[in-house]
Design an enzyme around this catalytic site. Structure first.
Site, mmCIF file in Angstrom:
data_model
loop_
_atom_site.group_PDB
_atom_site.id
_atom_site.type_symbol
_atom_site.label_atom_id
_atom_site.label_comp_id
_atom_site.label_asym_id
_atom_site.label_seq_id
_atom_site.Cartn_x
_atom_site.Cartn_y
_atom_site.Cartn_z
ATOM 1 N N ARG A 184 100.140 102.949 64.463
ATOM 2 C CA ARG A 184 99.221 103.945 65.280
ATOM 3 C C ARG A 184 98.069 104.397 64.152
ATOM 4 O O ARG A 184 97.240 104.967 64.780
ATOM 5 C CB ARG A 184 99.951 105.105 65.642
ATOM 6 C CG ARG A 184 101.008 104.942 66.601
ATOM 7 C CD ARG A 184 101.698 106.393 67.112
ATOM 8 N NE ARG A 184 100.662 107.130 67.650
ATOM 9 C CZ ARG A 184 100.286 107.227 69.103
ATOM 10 N NH1 ARG A 184 101.155 106.375 69.907
ATOM 11 N NH2 ARG A 184 99.590 107.936 69.313
ATOM 12 N N ASN A 221 96.426 114.690 66.278
ATOM 13 C CA ASN A 221 95.794 113.790 66.603
ATOM 14 C C ASN A 221 95.090 114.056 67.754
ATOM 15 O O ASN A 221 95.173 115.044 68.602
ATOM 16 C CB ASN A 221 96.905 112.551 67.326
ATOM 17 C CG ASN A 221 97.769 112.316 66.411
ATOM 18 O OD1 ASN A 221 97.498 112.274 65.254
ATOM 19 N ND2 ASN A 221 98.912 111.699 66.965
ATOM 20 N N GLY A 222 93.603 113.365 68.066
ATOM 21 C CA GLY A 222 92.891 113.727 69.142
ATOM 22 C C GLY A 222 91.469 114.082 68.429
ATOM 23 O O GLY A 222 91.229 113.636 67.359
ATOM 24 N N TRP A 263 94.120 107.159 61.620
ATOM 25 C CA TRP A 263 93.271 106.204 62.114
ATOM 26 C C TRP A 263 92.101 106.844 62.379
ATOM 27 O O TRP A 263 92.003 107.998 62.964
ATOM 28 C CB TRP A 263 93.617 105.371 63.545
ATOM 29 C CG TRP A 263 92.748 104.483 63.532
ATOM 30 C CD1 TRP A 263 92.733 103.159 63.371
ATOM 31 C CD2 TRP A 263 91.637 104.804 64.717
ATOM 32 N NE1 TRP A 263 91.776 102.350 64.073
ATOM 33 C CE2 TRP A 263 90.950 103.320 64.928
ATOM 34 C CE3 TRP A 263 90.993 105.527 65.229
ATOM 35 C CZ2 TRP A 263 90.109 103.191 65.525
ATOM 36 C CZ3 TRP A 263 89.664 105.593 66.246
ATOM 37 C CH2 TRP A 263 89.398 104.039 66.431
ATOM 38 N N LYS A 313 97.361 100.925 67.601
ATOM 39 C CA LYS A 313 97.999 100.325 68.692
ATOM 40 C C LYS A 313 97.570 101.196 70.011
ATOM 41 O O LYS A 313 97.379 100.395 70.989
ATOM 42 C CB LYS A 313 99.661 100.702 68.434
ATOM 43 C CG LYS A 313 100.150 100.123 69.526
ATOM 44 C CD LYS A 313 100.213 98.648 69.466
ATOM 45 C CE LYS A 313 101.257 97.988 70.660
ATOM 46 N NZ LYS A 313 101.090 96.683 70.821
ATOM 47 N N GLU A 353 91.196 89.696 66.931
ATOM 48 C CA GLU A 353 91.740 91.011 66.398
ATOM 49 C C GLU A 353 92.459 90.712 65.012
ATOM 50 O O GLU A 353 92.362 91.529 64.183
ATOM 51 C CB GLU A 353 92.840 91.194 67.571
ATOM 52 C CG GLU A 353 92.424 92.119 68.573
ATOM 53 C CD GLU A 353 93.652 92.519 69.512
ATOM 54 O OE1 GLU A 353 93.550 93.758 69.872
ATOM 55 O OE2 GLU A 353 94.431 91.702 69.724
ATOM 56 N N GLU A 412 92.087 86.614 76.925
ATOM 57 C CA GLU A 412 93.066 87.312 76.009
ATOM 58 C C GLU A 412 93.227 86.366 74.765
ATOM 59 O O GLU A 412 93.417 86.733 73.812
ATOM 60 C CB GLU A 412 94.384 87.367 76.699
ATOM 61 C CG GLU A 412 95.642 87.872 76.041
ATOM 62 C CD GLU A 412 95.591 89.198 75.445
ATOM 63 O OE1 GLU A 412 96.334 89.723 74.548
ATOM 64 O OE2 GLU A 412 94.363 90.087 75.866
ATOM 65 N N HIS A 455 76.003 78.098 81.009
ATOM 66 C CA HIS A 455 74.962 79.028 81.223
ATOM 67 C C HIS A 455 74.507 80.030 80.034
ATOM 68 O O HIS A 455 74.260 80.996 80.087
ATOM 69 C CB HIS A 455 75.335 79.899 82.317
ATOM 70 C CG HIS A 455 75.418 79.408 83.807
ATOM 71 N ND1 HIS A 455 74.421 78.937 84.483
ATOM 72 C CD2 HIS A 455 76.469 78.732 84.418
ATOM 73 C CE1 HIS A 455 74.717 78.410 85.634
ATOM 74 N NE2 HIS A 455 75.902 78.228 85.693
ATOM 75 N N CYS A 498 96.631 107.569 65.464
ATOM 76 C CA CYS A 498 97.342 108.408 64.460
ATOM 77 C C CYS A 498 98.740 108.422 64.882
ATOM 78 O O CYS A 498 99.045 108.555 65.945
ATOM 79 C CB CYS A 498 96.624 109.605 64.372
ATOM 80 S SG CYS A 498 94.699 109.654 63.946
ATOM 81 N N LYS A 523 92.844 87.979 70.954
ATOM 82 C CA LYS A 523 93.843 87.879 69.852
ATOM 83 C C LYS A 523 93.520 87.211 68.693
ATOM 84 O O LYS A 523 93.650 87.683 67.646
ATOM 85 C CB LYS A 523 95.073 87.043 70.408
ATOM 86 C CG LYS A 523 95.949 87.697 71.391
ATOM 87 C CD LYS A 523 96.870 89.018 70.651
ATOM 88 C CE LYS A 523 97.017 90.416 71.848
ATOM 89 N NZ LYS A 523 96.007 90.580 72.156
#
Length: 604
Positions: free
Chosen positions: A27, A100-101, A74, A599, A486, A479, A502, A2, A483
């Site tokens: 955000r 926020n929170g 968010w 983010k 995402e 990574e 495996h 947020c 990416k």
């Protein structure tokens, strides 16, 4: 998550608020809203969707005034609807709040307020805050006292900014969620992150947990919750406002991929001396890490992959090390003592899980250090030491340049710790440092010559995408897969190469390309694993130098120049970033704003 923006000044606040929300949309972009003192009360306009849709909705609204707050959301409590969007108000619209929170005791507070006649309209935890403020105002408290009493009731994490009808004042407080103040002559700003107001001022005050701020035409007052004055000195942010723009690129992510030569040059500047084979990390004199017997690195998401890279580098240098997911650290943290160094890796310095892991380690007696991008962040203030990656602002939700800068700084840190603890730097340091000095130019070459767009197009219709690597290639494989998933929304997984047989081989088909990363470490084994997938029909994309044997068997090739094995994974990572970007672009995905993600994850 947020984004908060607040403004007190002489000009019209609305333009500043909307600019701030656009700058903060990375955000959160489920919904957005603003509230402005318009001379006859508080005017609120909010709606679900992106900031651009909010701008369209207020084209004819009367929102003129020099004091206001805004928010881009968010979602945590309640779906992204017009009603759940911030700012939230009490029933009279005399109090407006952005937050926020997570308010952990909101259900109890809401029930308590309902028994006193308050009616709620949203599903959010935030709505209890304006109602609490109004309750104490109705009891006869002055505005500042009502705000403080309301904040004192809250349990959980918060960054809160409030305004009260008829007052040219903003009240703000933080606990566990970031909040910064910007100052420029007679203009004052409140925000959850610096880019919100970077084009207006570079003078920033970072608030600490427990701080309460009162901002009016005369300036900013900093106190604790009880009203005792505290000193918070301003800092000058050395980010150029243009760095927070797209700079002619179609997306922030593509711009930030191409900024890696610059960000890496900034990361190593003054910190390496290739001619003399020395590393000079500011504030870390020779002998700083003497007595360290083990290192734990804690992080989440992309930062965890950087931490894993750093942990492997430490182990290779002879230092016992382990990378741990910060969100699991509170459940299964290994023992620590005063011979343990715990390194928190966090781009923003505000990641809630990583901060909690850092605090747990400190309470247990460990020495703490953070590797972060943000001077003045909570992690930088709370850790015993801080090492800054100097990457500049990163706006794209999918981290790119911060990952590469984190990896480089952790690689240098590993060498320094080994030097202090073992009495001598690793034998390959004289080979590594010249390659680190050349790294910005080498990555520039990768960017100029990449065939990633063609590879993305060739495999556009596939069902799944696998990424494999060994040693330092393993975190790069993780990574690369992160990416890809995402921003394309396609299924992607990263594996240690040897793990392919495996279980994951059961999923391999001709519609499952395997991106094999060759770093110069155990390449023959990785090649064998890639061939095992290829014999089951999977096309193989080799990420390696031109003269590598893997090129002969691969179905496609992403070229990386020859370099030291300790950093060749970074070159492969750039190619995989570009593959993900181009694949998402072909699918017309919202690359900078992937669904359900934000983010900076400042809630657990």
């Amino acid at each position: 998550m947020c984004g908060i923006i607040g403004h007190v000044g002489t000009g019209n606040a609305l333009e500043t608020l909307l600019t701030g929300l656009e700058n903060l949309e990375y955000r959160g972009y489920d919904s957005a809203g603003v509230a402005v003192q318009n001379g006859s009360g508080i005017a609120v306009q909010k709606r679900s969707g992106k900031v651009e849709e909010l701008k369209e909705s207020i084209r004819d609204a009367h929102l003129e005034g020099c004091v206001g707050i805004g928010h881009t959301r968010w979602s945590t409590h309640g779906p992204p609807t017009d009603t759940n969007a911030h700012p939230h108000t009490d029933e009279t619209t005399d109090v407006a709040v952005v937050h926020n929170g997570i308010i952990e005791n909101y259900a109890e507070l809401r029930e308590w307020l309902c028994t006193r006649g308050h009616e709620f309209t949203s599903d959010t935890d935030t709505e209890v805050i304006p109602h609490l403020i109004q309750y104490y105002l109705d009891e006869g408290s002055e505005s500042e006292a009502a705000f403080r009493r309301a904040i004192d009731e809250l349990e959980g994490s918060y960054a809160v900014t409030a305004m009260i009808s008829g007052e040219h004042v903003l009240y703000a407080a933080r606990k566990g969620s970031p909040l910064v103040v910007g100052v420029e002559d007679d203009e004052f700003f409140l925000a959850s992150d610096v880019p919100a107001f970077l084009e207006y001022t570079d003078s920033v005050v970072y608030l600490e947990d427990g701080d309460v701020v009162i901002v009016d035409d005369g300036g900013v007052e900093f106190t604790d919750l009880e009203g005792n004055p505290v000193t918070r000195d301003p800092e000058t942010v050395d980010w150029d406002p243009e760095q927070a723009g797209k700079g002619g690129y179609d997306h922030f992510m593509l711009k930030e991929i191409h900024e890696q030569p610059t960000s890496l040059a900034q990361a190593v500047e003054g910190r390496i001396d290739p001619e003399n084979g020395r590393i000079a990390l500011e504030n870390f004199e020779s002998g700083t890490f003497e007595g360290v017997e083990s290192v734990q690195l804690v992080a989440c998401g992309t930062s965890y992959h950087a931490a894993l890279y750093g942990s492997l580098a430490l182990n290779q240098a002879g230092i016992r090390s382990k990378a741990l997911l910060a969100n699991e650290y509170s459940v299964s943290a290994p023992p620590v003592d005063d011979d343990t160094l715990v390194v928190a890796v966090t781009q923003s310095g505000e990641t809630a899980d990583t901060l909690n892991a850092l605090r747990r380690a400190a309470r247990a007696g460990a020495r703490t250090l953070t590797v972060t991008n943000v001077v003045g962040s909570t992690a930088a203030r709370e850790a015993d030491d801080a090492l800054f990656i100097r990457a500049g602002p990163e706006i794209g939700v999918a981290a790119t340049k911060t990952f590469s800068s984190q990896v480089v700084m952790l690689t240098l840190l590993a060498q320094r710790i080994a030097d202090d603890c073992l009495g001598a730097p690793p034998a390959d340091l004289e080979m590594l440092l010249p390659e680190l000095a050349r790294l910005p130019g080498t990555i520039e070459t990768v960017l100029e010559q990449s065939d990633a767009a063609a590879v993305a197009s060739r495999f556009q219709e596939c069902q799944s995408y696998f990424f494999i690597g060994r040693g330092l290639g393993y975190p790069v494989a993780l990574e690369g897969a992160l990416k890809f998933k995402e921003i394309t929304y396609e299924h992607a997984e990263g594996f240690a190469s040897g793990e392919l047989k495996h279980g994951p081989l059961a999923l391999v088909t001709p519609e499952t390309p395997v991106f094999a990363i060759f770093t110069g470490q155990e390449d023959e084994k990785t090649l064998k694993n890639a061939e095992e997938a290829q014999t089951r029909g999977a096309p193989v994309v080799a990420v390696c130098p031109d003269d590598h044997r893997a090129v002969d068997i691969a179905d496609a090739h992403l070229k990386i120049p020859e370099t030291d094995a300790d950093i060749s994974g970074l070159l492969a990572n750039v190619q995989l970033q570009l593959v993900s970007y181009h694949a998402a672009d072909l699918l017309d995905r919202p690359i900078d704003k992937p669904r359900n993600l934000a983010k900076s994850v400042t809630v657990e």
